[in-house]
Design a protein around this motif. Structure first.
Motif, PDB file in Angstrom:
ATOM      1  N   ARG A  70       0.854  -1.180   0.000  1.00 32.14           N
ATOM      2  CA  ARG A  70       0.000   0.000   0.000  1.00 32.14           C
ATOM      3  C   ARG A  70       0.889   1.230   0.000  1.00 32.14           C
ATOM      4  NH1 ARG A  70      -5.248  -0.625   1.642  1.00 32.14           N
ATOM      5  NH2 ARG A  70      -5.438   1.440   0.713  1.00 32.14           N
ATOM      6  N   GLU A 115       1.130  -4.986   2.067  1.00 27.94           N
ATOM      7  CA  GLU A 115      -0.325  -5.092   2.085  1.00 27.94           C
ATOM      8  C   GLU A 115      -0.738  -5.834   3.358  1.00 27.94           C
ATOM      9  OE1 GLU A 115      -3.909  -6.731  -0.782  1.00 27.94           O
ATOM     10  OE2 GLU A 115      -1.927  -7.638  -0.951  1.00 27.94           O
ATOM     11  N   GLY A 116      -1.739  -5.312   4.033  1.00 27.05           N
ATOM     12  CA  GLY A 116      -2.190  -5.899   5.286  1.00 27.05           C
ATOM     13  C   GLY A 116      -1.571  -5.263   6.512  1.00 27.05           C
ATOM     14  N   ARG A 117      -0.526  -4.468   6.327  1.00 21.02           N
ATOM     15  CA  ARG A 117       0.146  -3.783   7.448  1.00 21.02           C
ATOM     16  C   ARG A 117      -0.066  -2.275   7.395  1.00 21.02           C
ATOM     17  NH1 ARG A 117       4.364  -6.033  10.236  1.00 21.02           N
ATOM     18  NH2 ARG A 117       3.593  -4.556  11.793  1.00 21.02           N
ATOM     19  N   GLU A 118      -0.886  -1.813   6.451  1.00 18.64           N
ATOM     20  CA  GLU A 118      -1.055  -0.372   6.258  1.00 18.64           C
ATOM     21  C   GLU A 118      -1.619   0.334   7.488  1.00 18.64           C
ATOM     22  OE1 GLU A 118      -4.573  -2.468   4.311  1.00 18.64           O
ATOM     23  OE2 GLU A 118      -2.402  -2.720   4.210  1.00 18.64           O
TER      24      GLU A 118
END
Length: 131
Positions: A70, A115-118
């Motif tokens: 992201r 992605e998934g840690r944004e």
């Protein structure tokens, strides 16, 4: 317009904007960007042309890619020669166990986080700006 160089002013004045879409990194031979592909950013290396583009565009054009991520834009005009700004940011994200690919544009710095840690990244950036 001259960008900010003072580290404390940069950290306190920054806000982070999470952009829509999932980005990826791909590479193509120099001069061979597929037609109708408009990368967000490019960088020419000896081995080829790095493209940062939306995953959907990479998949549509059959490009092999890595690092679904992201994009976060830091909303402060940092000077290109500002000392320590990205180091402080990447250190804060590393403390969260997160790799990041930072890219500097003329006006802003941009972070590509996994992605998934944004949301973790956004929280860490908010905490850093508040400290």
């Amino acid at each position: 317009m001259v960008g900010e160089t003072n580290l404390n002013a940069l950290l306190k004045g920054m806000s982070a904007d999470l952009l829509d879409g999932v980005y990826v990194f791909a590479t193509v031979p120099k001069g061979q960007v597929p037609p109708n592909v408009v990368p967000r950013m490019t960088f020419e290396e000896a081995e080829g042309l790095t493209l940062i583009l939306l995953r959907a565009d990479a998949e549509t054009h059959g490009l092999t890619y890595e690092f679904p991520c992201r994009m976060i834009t830091l909303e402060i005009h940092s000077a290109l020669d500002a000392v320590g700004f990205l180091a402080r940011i990447t250190t804060a994200l590393a403390a969260e166990g997160m790799g990041v690919n930072p890219v500097s544009g003329f006006y802003h710095d941009h972070l590509f986080v996994p992605e998934g840690r944004e949301e973790d990244a956004m929280a860490a950036l908010k905490a850093l700006a508040a400290s």
